[in-house]
Design an enzyme around this catalytic site. Structure first.
Site, PDB file in Angstrom:
ATOM      1  N   CYS A 201       0.834  -1.206   0.000  1.00 15.86           N
ATOM      2  CA  CYS A 201       0.000   0.000   0.000  1.00 15.86           C
ATOM      3  C   CYS A 201       0.865   1.251   0.000  1.00 15.86           C
ATOM      4  CB  CYS A 201      -0.939  -0.019   1.200  1.00 15.86           C
ATOM      5  SG  CYS A 201      -0.080  -0.269   2.777  1.00 15.86           S
ATOM      6  N   HIS A 516      -1.552   0.781   7.435  1.00 21.88           N
ATOM      7  CA  HIS A 516      -1.977   0.853   6.042  1.00 21.88           C
ATOM      8  C   HIS A 516      -1.813   2.280   5.534  1.00 21.88           C
ATOM      9  CE1 HIS A 516      -4.248   0.091   2.411  1.00 21.88           C
ATOM     10  NE2 HIS A 516      -5.098   1.060   2.717  1.00 21.88           N
TER      11      HIS A 516
END
Length: 1400
Positions: A201, A516
């Site tokens: 990510c 994330h």
């Protein structure tokens, strides 16, 4: 309606008109009620709809029960509503008909007029429309992507997505739940997402930011890749170029980044490594610079200096004397500005980016001990040290330093405090105009970027070399050793034009341990903000951007960070507002020619991929079986991939080629039938459907099917038998009572409603047996034989299922008159069901006593050898004669020859007995087995004579122990977890029956069984009264209790089946003297009886050899429980026989390992031996000594070694010589002990003493000394310290100790030991927390507290780290040099990592 005035002068309906209105209302109501009654009486149509558009919904069914008058258009509306699809975006087709044409969604025909059958199930398939998947209906509007929605109501998302997020959520953003658009369709924003490979990510966020930067994207497009100069796979600029083109032109919802990461030199493991997005940005920029420098292209606007032109700024690092005003300074460059969130030691965080920038340039005063030596004053003076910005880049990158280190917990933490940032940032107040105009008298040095920033005042250094590039993450195969060249000076900026606009916010959600990343980016084309969260792209608002400031929603004072949201901004990118420089995105029409060619190639590739996906989505994948007529009649398995539009005829041709039947069987002698592998059941055949599409026959394209296909074959003269749904398959085995044989099966098909009489007639036609005298036995499961004797009872009532097995016998023998459980038929079937086939490998030297005889005779070696050879030949002759006699006896048994019951004598007492309900009806095997037993005794005596006579032979002494077999370390270690109980690891294997129409004759084996014998265990009814014993591994219950004082059997019995014959191994492993025997034996026989039956083949008595069971991975485990049966064995299991004395009652097999505390391998296997209950440790040592001398060449004095407990690899309790096994020392089967050679006399004299293994740590030398044993009289810490001080010379007050961690030898890196162990615990005894030293063998490290660790340079430390890593990896210990070990982020410019030879 006519109105008239009333008495109150109000207008009212005229009376006649009133009654007429009321009548019309009644008529209308009557009509409505009539319609309702008619609808209730109207027939209903049951529609079952299968959604084949998605793999997740293909196994689900939509059920609609509609009136027969419903129109087709209304049907489509109802299906759309129930499936949550937009009407008109899907098709409906018949699911069970040969016509695959779609129904008309606009037709007003009723269901009955369209071919639907009321009262029956009508199967439909929901399919794609024009190759596109159906659109998901929105919860609010019912349509997806409706143009009528405004921006505020459109679906959007921000933040990390839940793992199992729901589809189509349209709620507004609210923490912690985030709204997001449908994941099934491409985003209506027009932007394409990036697929997260696993933990990439951070990469996706940076790539999307670069893509949305017009200047970077356009410059990348203008660069042309020369394939002749470089491999496209390893070219980072080319792969970025391709990725950006796909992001701009692809019609996919998301695209992969694997080609980009492959150009980085990463393998699949890198996808599982989390990294910092700022670190990636710096490393990737350096890699791009290096790549562009290697190219020969030097044209505007793209040069090797692109990164510096866009992202590089300059600042001055200065120190000014406060007494004379002299200033020392140097110029540094930066690519990003790291901003502190919370100052060190402070409890209050900076509230905004402007405040953090002001703190960044705020100078600090150097006074007191930190005074500065002034070159002009020639003394230490108070000074002011700080940073000044000289030049800001066109693209300004700010890194918010949210990751910090908590020195109280010694862990990394994340600071979630609130820090606001403006949409427009004025950097004018932070520029130093005077410094920028001043002449530069020193060289500017590019300092690179440090861990979380590149230019903080306490991170500056004058030492910058090319080697730093490697440490920073760029691995250069041929990197230049010179420093980076100076960049041309950029014209100075007017302070009035230093306004930057925010266009990218990279957000981190999570903690310091992991999280994330996603990016919020503003498009310069329309000014709209978008959230790029991996494959999901959606519109967001300014309010969503403000939610990334961090902090909590309310004021919590000092604890605000603890309760703050973990989702906050981490990197900010601003662009200078300069109309003369601000670029726009290149349109497709403006692309350079080489980019247009690349776009065309990518479109063609994408179209090809789409076509391939469409083919895959319409391909039926089903398991295919075939009983190959040549390849040993084995059932072959494969996978048939056939397009749903292919006909059955075409699918048969594909299966024919797949099974390699060309040239073996003609194609017209093959057909595909529906097959159930689990039940071995042929469900149906497809007569007359050769032209039917496979999609219809198989019920659509599915991810998995509840059935399989079988390619059935026949001979040219045969005719295929039709298989109809509803039939059951029966495999019929014919039993011959005269020859005791059971034939292979004949397959017939019957119906469950047939009676037993009709079923017998059916069998009679197939087998040509008489139905009048036929007995039919159904095997319902592995322990259930059922005689079918009620003529009018149906097969269903008798328990028949899809696939069944029956045994039939039709003769006029008196066996018909006997009760079934007492009949010969039952005994044959019982024997058939319980007989297994075993492969037994015999010892190479059989018998194995010749070496012992030679040693006892002590004569000439050559003469002894010749005698041994003669004895060996005579023994082999005896074995051959014995084998021949066994064959003759078996033949007599099959012919029904009987002997007198008087032959049952005490000689047979060692054979297995089970109760027999009827002695008169038992088979004649008992007398034969008695003869075998007598012959075994005679054979044993003859072998003794052939081996040298009873006087000098090894057989005269039952205690004789043969030398142990040599074993590899792997075999030894495998035995460590061995239990005496042989687990039923290998399941019973059922032979596959023939599933084709080819007639196959009976295949009779030597034991009278057919080749399709049942191998699953079935307990005999006659054995129900027998008690199963599960004693300890060494207790041999024997069979003495089954006989009275005269040696007569206490119960009537018959003997379990055993037959052995020589066997030649197909793989040739039996050559070179290895003998093998194929044994067919009743699995209810005990191990004791099994061994006694093997005596003639092994050549020694059962007490002189051991039985090892061989498992699938070739591991061997000894079977020692003599009173256990072979029920855990199954067909084709392998057994190895090894010479050696078997265990007696109360004996235990023990593995002896040598303990070498100071060796790299401290555990070394020595010998296998036997300890007995009641034996002392000294006696066991005496028995060990000759074994150690003979097998291990260890000549030890009994006082010079000790035995001690072994637990895995850990040394434990020291066993004293007077200890008795089973009384003082618990012992078990397959026990393990350590043997430790002593340097001097034994110091352990009492169980109250404690033996501790100690090791000194010398920090000044970074070295661990060898182990030394310390014997303590008590568990006192003070005594331990005194003993350690005595052996080391360390003063008692300076001595510190710590307990080792993990298993022996408790290895630890010398880089960790000084700070990681719990040194000098505050306890007075050893047996309390945190030490818990209660037994011998604990490891204790100690050191001198006044000794400081050796000072090392960085190179020396790295070298030591490599050595320690190599050492600990060899010993199997985990290497970690920090509480949080992370893999360094590197981009390899040479295509992949180079292995460091120092790591080996």
């Amino acid at each position: 309606m006519e109105m008239v005035p009333s008495e109150e002068n109000q207008l009212v309906p005229k009376e006649g008109m009133f009654w007429s209105c009321r009548q019309s209302i009644f008529d209308e109501m009557k009509k409505r009620f009539s319609q309702i009654e008619n609808a209730a009486e109207e027939p209903r149509v049951l529609c079952i709809v299968q959604d084949t558009t998605n793999a997740k919904t293909v196994n689900e069914r939509l059920t609609l029960n509609l009136p027969a008058s419903t129109t087709l258009s209304k049907l489509f509306e109802d299906v759309a509503h129930k499936a949550s699809y937009v009407n008109g975006t899907f098709d409906l087709a018949w699911g069970k008909s040969g016509d695959m044409g779609s129904l008309d969604p606009s037709s007003e025909m009723s269901l009955t007029e369209s071919g639907f059958e009321p009262g029956k199930r009508n199967f439909l398939q929901l399919t794609d429309k024009d190759g596109e998947q159906p659109q998901i209906a929105s919860d609010e509007s019912g349509t997806a992507g409706s143009s009528g929605l405004d921006d505020s109501s459109q679906e959007r998302f921000i933040g990390p997505l839940p793992r199992d997020g729901t589809v189509g959520c349209s709620s507004d953003y609210s923490s912690p739940s985030y709204s997001y658009s449908s994941i099934l369709n491409k985003s209506d924003t027009g932007y394409v997402g990036l697929v997260n490979q696993a933990m990439t990510c951070y990469l996706n966020s940076l790539l999307q930011t670069l893509f949305m930067t017009p200047e970077f994207r356009n410059a990348l497009y203008n660069w042309e890749f020369e394939e002749s100069e470089e491999d496209p796979v390893t070219s980072i600029p080319y792969q970025l170029q391709r990725l950006f083109l796909l992001l701009q032109t692809s019609k996919k919802r998301a695209i992969e980044t694997t080609d980009v990461t492959r150009s980085f030199g990463w393998d699949s493991s890198e996808a599982w490594q989390q990294h910092d997005v700022q670190e990636l940005c710096r490393v990737m920029f350096d890699a791009l610079e290096q790549k562009w420098k290697q190219t020969e292209q030097q044209f505007s606007p793209l040069t090797a200096d692109l990164i510096n032109q866009l992202y590089q700024g300059k600042l001055k690092d200065y120190v000014r004397c406060l007494e004379c005003g002299y200033e020392s300074w140097r110029i540094d460059t930066y690519l990003d500005i790291p901003l502190v969130i919370r100052p060190f030691g402070a409890s209050q965080a900076y509230g905004s980016v402007e405040e953090a920038l002001q703190a960044f340039v705020q100078p600090e005063t150097l006074d007191g001990a930190n005074q500065y030596f002034c070159e002009r004053c020639k003394k230490k003076c108070d000074a002011r040290k700080g940073l000044r910005f000289l030049h800001f880049p066109y693209l300004l990158t700010l890194q918010l330093k949210r990751f910090d280190f908590d020195y109280s917990t010694m862990h990394r933490i994340k600071l979630n405090d609130r820090m606001s940032f403006p949409e427009e940032l004025d950097m004018g107040p932070f520029i130093d105009v005077e410094d920028e105009k001043s002449p530069q008298t020193e060289s500017c040095t590019d300092s690179g970027a440090e861990n979380e920033g590149s230019c903080h005042s306490d991170q500056m250094s004058n030492d910058f070399s090319a080697d730093d590039g490697v440490d920073e993450g760029i691995c250069l195969e041929s990197a230049s050793s010179t420093e980076r060249a100076l960049k041309p000076k950029v014209p100075s900026l007017n302070t009035s034009s230093l306004t930057f606009e925010l266009f990218s916010v990279m957000v981190h959600s999570g903690s310091a341990a992991g999280g994330h990343y996603y990016a919020c980016i503003k498009s310069f084309s329309d000014g709209q903000w978008y959230s790029f969260n991996d494959q999901h792209v959606s519109k967001i608002t300014q309010e969503d951007i403000r939610k990334t400031y961090g902090g909590s929603s309310g004021s919590r004072g000092y604890y605000s960070s603890a309760f703050a949201s973990s989702t906050n901004a981490y990197m900010l990118i601003y662009r200078l507002k300069d109309p003369s420089r601000n670029a726009k995105y290149l349109d497709c029409d403006d692309f350079p020619e080489h980019i247009k060619h690349l776009v065309q190639r990518e479109k063609e590739s994408e179209e090809q991929e789409k076509r391939q996906r469409e083919i895959e989505r319409n391909t039926c994948k089903i398991k295919l079986f075939c009983m190959h007529p040549v390849k040993m009649m084995a059932m072959m398995e494969n996978k048939l991939d056939v397009h749903k539009d292919k006909t059955l005829r075409e699918a048969t041709e594909m299966a024919y080629k797949l099974m390699e039947l060309d040239g073996v069987v003609p194609l017209d002698c093959c057909r595909l039938v529906k097959y159930d592998e689990f039940h071995e059941y042929l469900e149906r055949s497809y007569e007359g459907e050769d032209d039917t599409p496979m999609g219809l026959l198989l019920g659509g394209v599915k991810s998995s099917y509840m059935f399989d296909l079988l390619l059935e074959t026949r001979r040219p003269e045969q005719v295929f038998q039709p298989y109809k749904p509803g039939e059951v398959m029966v495999k019929v085995h014919v039993v011959d009572l005269k020859t005791h044989t059971i034939t292979p099966p004949v397959s017939i098909r019957a119906y469950l409603n047939q009676s037993i009489t009709e079923f017998k007639q059916l069998i009679a036609q197939a087998t040509e047996l008489s139905a009048e005298t036929m007995r039919v036995v159904l095997e319902r499961c592995y322990n259930d034989l059922r005689l079918l004797y009620v003529p009018n009872k149906t097969l269903k009532a008798e328990g028949f299922f899809r696939s069944n097995k029956v045994f039939v016998e039709s003769s006029e023998s008196p066996d018909h008159q006997v009760t079934f459980t007492d009949s010969l038929l039952w005994k044959l079937l019982d024997r058939h069901g319980n007989t297994i086939r075993l492969f037994v490998s015999l010892p190479v030297q059989s018998p194995g006593t010749n070496r012992t005889i030679c040693q006892k005779v002590g004569g000439d070696t050559e003469e002894c050898s010749e005698g041994s050879k003669g004895n060996r030949n005579s023994v082999e002759a005896i074995l051959e004669e014995s084998t021949e006699k066994l064959k003759n006896l078996s033949l007599q048994q099959q012919q029904g020859s009987s002997t007198s019951d008087s032959q049952k004598s005490s000689d047979t007492s060692d054979f297995e007995h089970i109760e027999s309900p009827s002695p008169s009806q038992e088979p004649d095997s008992s007398s034969v087995s008695a003869v075998v037993a007598v012959d075994n005794r005679e054979l044993e005596n003859r072998i003794r004579e052939a081996s040298g006579g009873s006087g000098g032979g090894a057989y005269s002494d039952p205690e004789t122990q043969f030398p142990g077999e040599e074993r590899s370390d792997s075999e030894v270690n495998n035995d460590r977890s061995t239990s005496s109980v042989d687990s039923d690891i290998l399941s019973s294997s059922h032979s596959s029956d023939t599933l084709c129409n080819a007639d196959s004759g009976p295949i009779q084996l030597a034991n009278g069984l057919d080749s399709h014998s049942i191998t699953s265990s079935r307990r005999s009814k006659a054995n129900e009264g027998k008690k199963e014993t599960w004693d300890t591994a060494e207790e041999d219950s024997g069979t003495d209790s089954e006989y009275d004082e005269n040696g007569k059997s206490k119960t009537e019995s018959y003997y379990l089946y055993f037959r052995a014959e020589p066997y030649a191994q197909e793989d040739g492993s039996g050559e070179g003297g290895q003998k093998c025997v194929l044994v067919n034996v009743d699995k209810r026989i005990t191990l004791s009886a099994f061994k006694q039956n093997l005596e003639p083949f092994v050549g020694v008595t059962s007490t002189q050899f051991k039985v090892f069971r061989v498992y699938a991975n070739n591991q061997e485990f000894e079977s020692v429980r003599l009173n256990e049966t072979l029920s855990s064995f199954s067909d084709d299991n392998k057994i190895t026989i090894r010479l050696g004395r078997a265990l007696k009652k109360g004996e235990y097999r023990v593995k002896v390992y040598q303990l070498l505390v100071n060796d790299a391998e401290p555990c070394k296997f020595l010998v296998d031996t036997v300890f007995a209950k009641g034996m002392t440790v000294k006696q066991s040592k005496e028995e060990l000594m000759p074994q150690l001398k003979d097998q291990c060449k260890l000549d030890l004095n009994i006082d010079k070694f000790r035995l001690r407990k072994k637990t895995w690899k850990n040394p434990g309790t020291v066993f004293l010589d007077y200890h008795v096994y089973e009384e003082d020392i618990n012992i078990s089967s397959n026990w393990e002990v350590f043997l430790e050679v002593l340097d001097g006399p034994e110091k352990m004299k009492s169980m109250s003493q404690l033996a501790v293994l100690t090791r000194r740590w010398t920090p000044a030398q970074m070295k661990l000394e060898p182990f030394q044993e310390v014997v303590l009289e008590s568990s006192s810490v003070e005594e331990l310290k005194e003993k350690l001080s005595e052996i080391s010379g360390i003063p008692l007050e300076n001595l510190e100790f710590a307990k080792g961690r993990g298993t022996f030898p408790c290895d630890i890196s010398v880089l960790e030991i000084h700070q990681d162990l719990d040194w000098n615990p505050k306890v007075s005894t050893l047996n309390v927390w945190p030490l818990y030293i209660c037994d011998d063998g604990a490891v204790v490290f100690y050191r001198d507290s006044t000794e400081e660790p050796m000072e090392q340079s960085e190179d020396e430390r790295n070298e030591l780290m490599k050595k320690e890593s190599s050492r600990l990896l060899k010993t199997g210990h985990r290497v970690s040099y920090s509480p949080r070990k992370e893999k360094a982020l590197k981009i390899y410019l040479d295509g992949g990592p180079v292995k460091d030879p120092g790591q080996d």
